[in-house]
Scaffold this active site. Structure first.
Site, PDB file in Angstrom:
ATOM      1  N   HIS A 111      -3.835  -5.494   0.965  1.00 43.94           N
ATOM      2  CA  HIS A 111      -3.559  -5.870   2.353  1.00 43.94           C
ATOM      3  C   HIS A 111      -4.036  -7.304   2.596  1.00 43.94           C
ATOM      4  O   HIS A 111      -4.954  -7.783   1.944  1.00 43.94           O
ATOM      5  CB  HIS A 111      -4.303  -4.949   3.318  1.00 43.94           C
ATOM      6  CG  HIS A 111      -3.770  -3.556   3.371  1.00 43.94           C
ATOM      7  ND1 HIS A 111      -2.562  -3.241   3.931  1.00 43.94           N
ATOM      8  CD2 HIS A 111      -4.304  -2.378   2.930  1.00 43.94           C
ATOM      9  CE1 HIS A 111      -2.362  -1.933   3.850  1.00 43.94           C
ATOM     10  NE2 HIS A 111      -3.395  -1.392   3.245  1.00 43.94           N
ATOM     11  N   CYS A 145       0.834  -1.205   0.000  1.00 46.73           N
ATOM     12  CA  CYS A 145       0.000   0.000   0.000  1.00 46.73           C
ATOM     13  C   CYS A 145       0.873   1.263   0.000  1.00 46.73           C
ATOM     14  O   CYS A 145       1.504   1.569  -1.001  1.00 46.73           O
ATOM     15  CB  CYS A 145      -0.973  -0.038   1.167  1.00 46.73           C
ATOM     16  SG  CYS A 145      -2.389   1.069   0.965  1.00 46.73           S
TER      17      CYS A 145
END
Length: 481
Positions: free
Chosen positions: A427, A329
């Site tokens: 994630h 991310c």
């Protein structure tokens, strides 16, 4: 409602353990935290985001998480300000002082969410935030006594004996509370006892005598809870997250100031063959087999911190040695050529040069992407699943070499030409055993860890057993009647 004498006294796990215990008894249970402050967030099944602690508590109740379980989530972006998420949606940003003025306006929303959960359940277990005794913040409070009184919810105060001074903490809490607030308290718990519990029997009696509160449990330290995700980044530095391992494969992770969704790392930390090294500010990254740059709530600011600590030099040296680098991310964005925040969504408007290890650039935009995804490793029959939670659009020639395929015509992430540097917005990638085994195989090591989700379930059941043995759960039920 379980409130605490301070932060990190174990409120979240007490609620999770009691939630699983009551659920196993056949009760319909809902967890609730009026206000949480955390950059560790989860996607709610009904949309939006909540604190991951409440997602874990929902799992303890064997239900999907709802944004009503954590109606106000504060995601720190600086020392004095945070992004404010209300019922799962980004509401805006505010300094700490501005938020204090805003809180009374949020009480109605908090009570609305609580009312929705109360209609669904036999019992709602509420978790307070920080310390119940921060009387300087009592005006307009929605997290502790302000909520308890508005919702007429009985309170139990938890203290942590492991840090010392628990008698003073509990008696002191009673002393400073307003009498009307103190009247909401029905009992207390002493958490994280080590050694012979009988040695603190006199301490429990003294607390009862000094406060007039009923003793509802002396809870020993629960080793099984170490397999559950940490809520606070400070817990990582205290070693309270996944079990410590001493494997031969070293994976280094820089502790960014605004590290986010760090439970991504828990499955790797649980591998017998892996030593996961969380590197605190001021220390160099060690020579490692792989470096993971984790998620971040303020990417440009954390990239500046990464350079300030000299970690960029360590990462580039690691790259020259031909060793693996993975960006998750915000860490993925840092690996690119540049990050642009033209409207100042995460801090002062501006741009920053990235580490230049992937041929991508990112522009931060107001729309936050919140979605669950599944697919496979690009050009490999290795299933993956997880979730995206980010602001930003990434472009560049590097995207022609995607890391993942998340559906027809849905490439995701980026890999360097030699396959050494990888980045993704997904994630939860390491929670999937297949991808974790694949990654470790590229490091010439076998995965010996079992299914991580099974391990979490076993830990929740062990925690529930622990609560049944050491907490007066029947008395808690009587208090809630």
């Amino acid at each position: 409602m379980i409130q605490g004498t301070g932060s990190s006294v174990g409120k979240s796990l007490l609620v999770a353990g009691v939630s699983r215990a009551l659920t196993r008894r056949g009760l319909v249970v809902r967890p609730f935290k009026p206000q949480n402050m955390s950059n560790n967030a989860a996607i709610a099944a009904d949309g939006g985001e909540i604190g991951r602690a409440q997602a874990l508590q929902a799992r303890a109740c064997r239900i999907s998480p709802s944004h009503h379980m954590n109606p106000v989530l504060l995601k720190p972006q600086s020392e004095i300000g945070a992004q404010i998420v209300v019922q799962g949606k980004v509401h805006g940003q505010a300094t700490a002082r501005a938020y204090q003025a805003m809180k009374p306006q949020l009480l109605g929303t908090v009570l609305e969410s609580f009312g929705i959960l109360r209609k669904q359940a036999d019992i709602v277990l509420v978790e307070g935030a920080g310390s119940a005794s921060e009387i300087n913040l009592r005006a307009g409070d929605i997290a502790n006594m302000g909520f308890a009184r508005a919702a007429n919810v009985p309170v139990v105060i938890a203290g942590d004996i492991d840090r010392g001074g628990v008698i003073a903490a509990l008696v002191g809490t009673k002393t400073v509370l307003d009498p009307d607030d103190a009247a909401m308290v029905r009992g207390f718990l002493v958490n994280r006892m080590r050694g012979d519990p009988s040695l603190f029997a006199e301490g429990m009696r003294l607390i009862e005598q000094q406060t007039g509160w009923e003793a509802l449990g002396l809870v020993p330290h629960c080793e099984a809870a170490r397999a559950l995700p940490a809520e606070d980044a400070a817990d990582l530095l205290r070693g309270l997250s996944a079990p410590t391992r001493s494997g031969n494969t070293v994976i280094a992770v820089p502790m960014l100031p605004h590290i986010a969704n760090f439970d991504d790392l828990d499955p790797l930390a649980a591998e017998d063959s892996v030593t996961l090294v969380m590197v605190p500010p001021g220390q160099p990254l060690p020579v490692a087999d792989a470096i993971i740059i984790p998620g971040s709530k303020t990417v440009i600011a954390d990239l500046a911190a990464l350079r300030h600590h000299g970690w960029d030099i360590d990462i580039l040296a690691h790259r020259r040695r031909g060793r693996s680098i993975i960006g998750l991310c915000g860490g993925y964005q840092m690996l690119g050529r540049a990050i642009h925040d033209p409207q100042g969504f995460e801090g002062p408007a501006g741009s920053a040069a990235g580490l230049g290890l992937l041929e991508i650039e990112t522009v931060l935009e107001p729309h936050k992407i919140l979605t669950s995804r599944s697919g496979h490793l690009f050009n490999h029959d290795v299933p993956v699943s997880g979730y995206e939670m980010h602001m930003g659009i990434t472009t560049g020639s590097g995207l022609r070499r995607p890391l993942l395929s998340l559906g027809p015509d849905a490439p995701e992430g980026c890999v360097s030409a030699d396959g050494v540097v990888m980045g993704t917005y997904l994630h939860g990638l390491f929670h999937g055993g297949a991808f974790r085994r694949h990654l470790l195989a590229t490091l010439d090591v076998s995965s010996h860890g079992g299914d991580h989700e099974d391990a979490v379930e076993h830990a929740l059941d062990a925690l529930a057993d622990h609560m049944e043995a050491h907490v007066a759960i029947d008395r808690l039920l009587a208090l809630s009647a």
